[in-house]
Design a protein around this motif. Sequence first.
Motif, PDB file in Angstrom:
ATOM      1  N   PRO A  54      16.411  32.544  41.390  1.00  0.00           N
ATOM      2  CA  PRO A  54      16.529  33.951  40.969  1.00  0.00           C
ATOM      3  C   PRO A  54      16.204  34.130  39.495  1.00  0.00           C
ATOM      4  CG  PRO A  54      18.711  32.947  41.255  1.00  0.00           C
ATOM      5  CD  PRO A  54      17.710  31.890  41.570  1.00  0.00           C
ATOM      6  N   PHE A  55      15.866  33.039  38.808  1.00  0.00           N
ATOM      7  CA  PHE A  55      15.673  33.131  37.367  1.00  0.00           C
ATOM      8  C   PHE A  55      14.206  32.975  36.947  1.00  0.00           C
ATOM      9  CE2 PHE A  55      20.092  31.708  37.965  1.00  0.00           C
ATOM     10  CZ  PHE A  55      20.703  32.842  37.477  1.00  0.00           C
ATOM     11  N   ALA A  56      13.278  33.260  37.867  1.00  0.00           N
ATOM     12  CA  ALA A  56      11.864  33.273  37.490  1.00  0.00           C
ATOM     13  C   ALA A  56      11.638  34.463  36.540  1.00  0.00           C
ATOM     14  CB  ALA A  56      11.002  33.415  38.727  1.00  0.00           C
ATOM     15  N   THR A  57      10.765  34.277  35.553  1.00  0.00           N
ATOM     16  CA  THR A  57      10.545  35.369  34.581  1.00  0.00           C
ATOM     17  C   THR A  57       9.076  35.798  34.577  1.00  0.00           C
ATOM     18  OG1 THR A  57      10.311  33.680  32.883  1.00  0.00           O
ATOM     19  CG2 THR A  57      12.448  34.754  33.040  1.00  0.00           C
ATOM     20  N   GLN A  58       8.835  36.925  33.974  1.00  0.00           N
ATOM     21  CA  GLN A  58       7.493  37.500  33.919  1.00  0.00           C
ATOM     22  C   GLN A  58       7.443  38.465  32.724  1.00  0.00           C
ATOM     23  OE1 GLN A  58       7.215  39.890  37.503  1.00  0.00           O
ATOM     24  NE2 GLN A  58       8.672  41.366  36.743  1.00  0.00           N
ATOM     25  N   ALA A  59       6.232  38.966  32.426  1.00  0.00           N
ATOM     26  CA  ALA A  59       6.139  40.045  31.430  1.00  0.00           C
ATOM     27  C   ALA A  59       6.744  41.286  32.065  1.00  0.00           C
ATOM     28  CB  ALA A  59       4.674  40.282  31.079  1.00  0.00           C
TER      29      ALA A  59
END
Lengths: 160, 664
Positions: free
Chosen positions: B145-150
């Motif tokens: 659940p901690f994937a990141t993106q712009a």
Amino acid sequence: MIESLALALGAALAVACVLLAARPFLREPGSASDRLREPGPLERERVRVEEERDRALGALKELEFDHRTGKVSDADYRDAVGPLRRQAADALSRLDGMMRPTMSMPPEEPRVPEPWPPPDEGDLPDPAPTPAPGEPTPGPNDPGSPQHPPMPQTGGPRTL
Amino acid sequence: MALLGRAALIVALGLLAYAALAGALAAFRGRRRLAESARNALVAALGATAVASLVLLGALAAKDFTFTYVAEHTSRELPLGYTLAAFWSGQEGSLLLWLLILLGLGVSAVLLNGRLTRDVLPWVVPILAGVATFFAVLLVFVATPFATQAAPLDGLGLNPSLQNPYMLAHPPLLYLGYVGLTVPFAFAMAALASRRTDERWIVATRRWTLAAWAFLGIAILVGAKWAYEEVGWGGWYAWDPVENAALMPWLVATAYLHSVMVQEKKDMLRVWNAILVAGAFVLSLFGTFLTRSGILSSIHSFTQSSIGPWFLGFITLVIAASTALILWRLPLLRSRTRLESLVSREAAFLYNNLFLIAFALTILWGVLYPIVSEAVRGVTVTVGAPYYDFFAIAFGLPIVLLMGLGPLIAWRRASLRALGASVLWPALAALVAGVGLLALGAGSSRAGLIGYTFAAFVLAAIVHEFARGTRARRATGSATWLGAFTSLVGRNRRRYGGYVVHAAIVLLLVGAVGIGGFSSSRETRLEPGESVTVAGYTLTLLGSDQRRAANSQELRARLAVERDGERLGTISPGKNRYFAEEQTSNEVAIRSDPLRGEDLFVIADQFRGQTVFLQVIVNPLVNLIWLAGLVFLAGSLVTLWPDAREQQRLARRFAERDSALARA
């Protein structure tokens, strides 16, 4: 900045968790008694017999209550109560036998025998089943008779 | 802060893997400090998982769209309650919730049962940790659940179907049920592994099992209420695979709760109980797999994902390991006693178990068949409601009959004469109810008439049991009838709480038969000023309105409602158009009549200018289904309430044991 804070918090969390997991070894670095308590055959047998005792006494109470409410007829009650009492007595007797070796130890502070099981549905007075016409009236020494002597209680020396 | 969340999950995974391996080694070799260390690692893993959960909750509350999960499940205009509920709306958050609840319940069970099951706990810890490791692996490597993106300008929003108050409660309740079944599984398998197959693991897990079963039951009903209001087809249970996925472990756990009483009282069915505990746990995993894998199409399945093979592998592993353990310990599980009579309480429990398990297996086959068919033959098939309805009647009616008969039969054996005397009054009540209903015209649904007659029998049996139990207590010294009643229930909470649960099942049956066998429905189109009449209700279209809500545009038809000439007010079915999600949802209008227990249920299918296409349904007695939920909850609380008498008995037994050990 936030990333550094997150990293620091993550590292602190990891250290705290590792310390908690390692605590038993840190607290007792060279403990001589590092064995898990392993119950011997005698204790296992004792647990088994205690369960038999509790099961038989519980069944007796249930039977008394079912008889009182009319779910069990007098005849069914008489058929069932004797074997159950014998089972309970047998379990109590075997428990006594298991405890006996420890009785040779120096006498302990005498324990006040507590009623077992505690007052429950079975604390109703012993019912006196009415024999059906033509059925023999149970005598006072009949194990199925309501006049049968009460079960001995656990918690102290007993004679069966 | 995503980094902290990721780090916390990695720490949790490391701790859980350690707890599983070191715990198993400690239990196998009998190492005390290593066992304590494994237990502490389990506790620490709970802390780490709680930190990860807080990070996700914080990101949701702040609507931090740099978190991919937050951007995919919320939007700027989504109300705060639903924003926080997005924690369990997506797959990654759901898995995190699974892990958090599993560790919370597992750690509590381990810490609270330290004395009762001291010999078993060294094995409980690695089993719990093993299950938790699986979920931690998924969260770290497969579905984080901690994937990141712009950060995008706005999020994709939450599926409109999930924007319902019942959906705030349904998933956590369901997970408390599913995950709660891990605790009895872990203790049962630990008892087998440690060869401590006495009744302690049963006593230790009794309340955990009851709580998990109660949560699962309430979750199923809350989910049904959600489906009734949100999905809007006029029914409450559609035999959807995901609904069935929750029902199956509940049925198996119900069977276990009955058969375990036979083990406690008669020392029978030990193998059967071990199988049921393992079966309930496996089915709870299977339910999560069905909901989260995307393997099937369901109104309740909101995910398409790649975790399916992982789950299948884990389920296979659990089945293989528990089967091997049960077979390995079979000699320890052999019962020493036999069934004394086919007419006895324990025999009734056995029959009830057979019907419950047969019902669960037929549902399982109904769920699996389309999947197997597609995998093996490449043919897509659907198992519809008629299949399930047939078996619900075939197995359900005997189960209901046994619910009434069982409490009237004594343990061990009952003569037919005593049984006849016990059954007489409930049977007469059932007969009167059946004849009365037939005279009132309820014979239009034969299954419904039989169902109601059986329901009357069970209710009469329950009242009979309470009445004669209270009378017996009153006769033995209780000063008042109320005192006798409370004393009766207080001294045997499991039995009398169970009867209350039986009453809840009867209410459910009455409501389900009402909606299934006696509802009225009509589809129509109305212009303003036109009316339609269904089952005594007359609806007149007054017009249509639009308004803007926080995150949607609402379109409503206004309908005046009358019954037998009496004005009952207006209702407004319609549709919502959600901006961020770019989806439209049906918003049904329901007018409940608490006295009659019936609902007027109106769906506005289409709007064309001023014309509205409506479906009007009158569901008699449907409110008894929701009332059943409250009664079920009350009965469950009675059974769950701590019994001081039993605690005293166990304390006395441990005092005896500890004293004997000290002397030895």
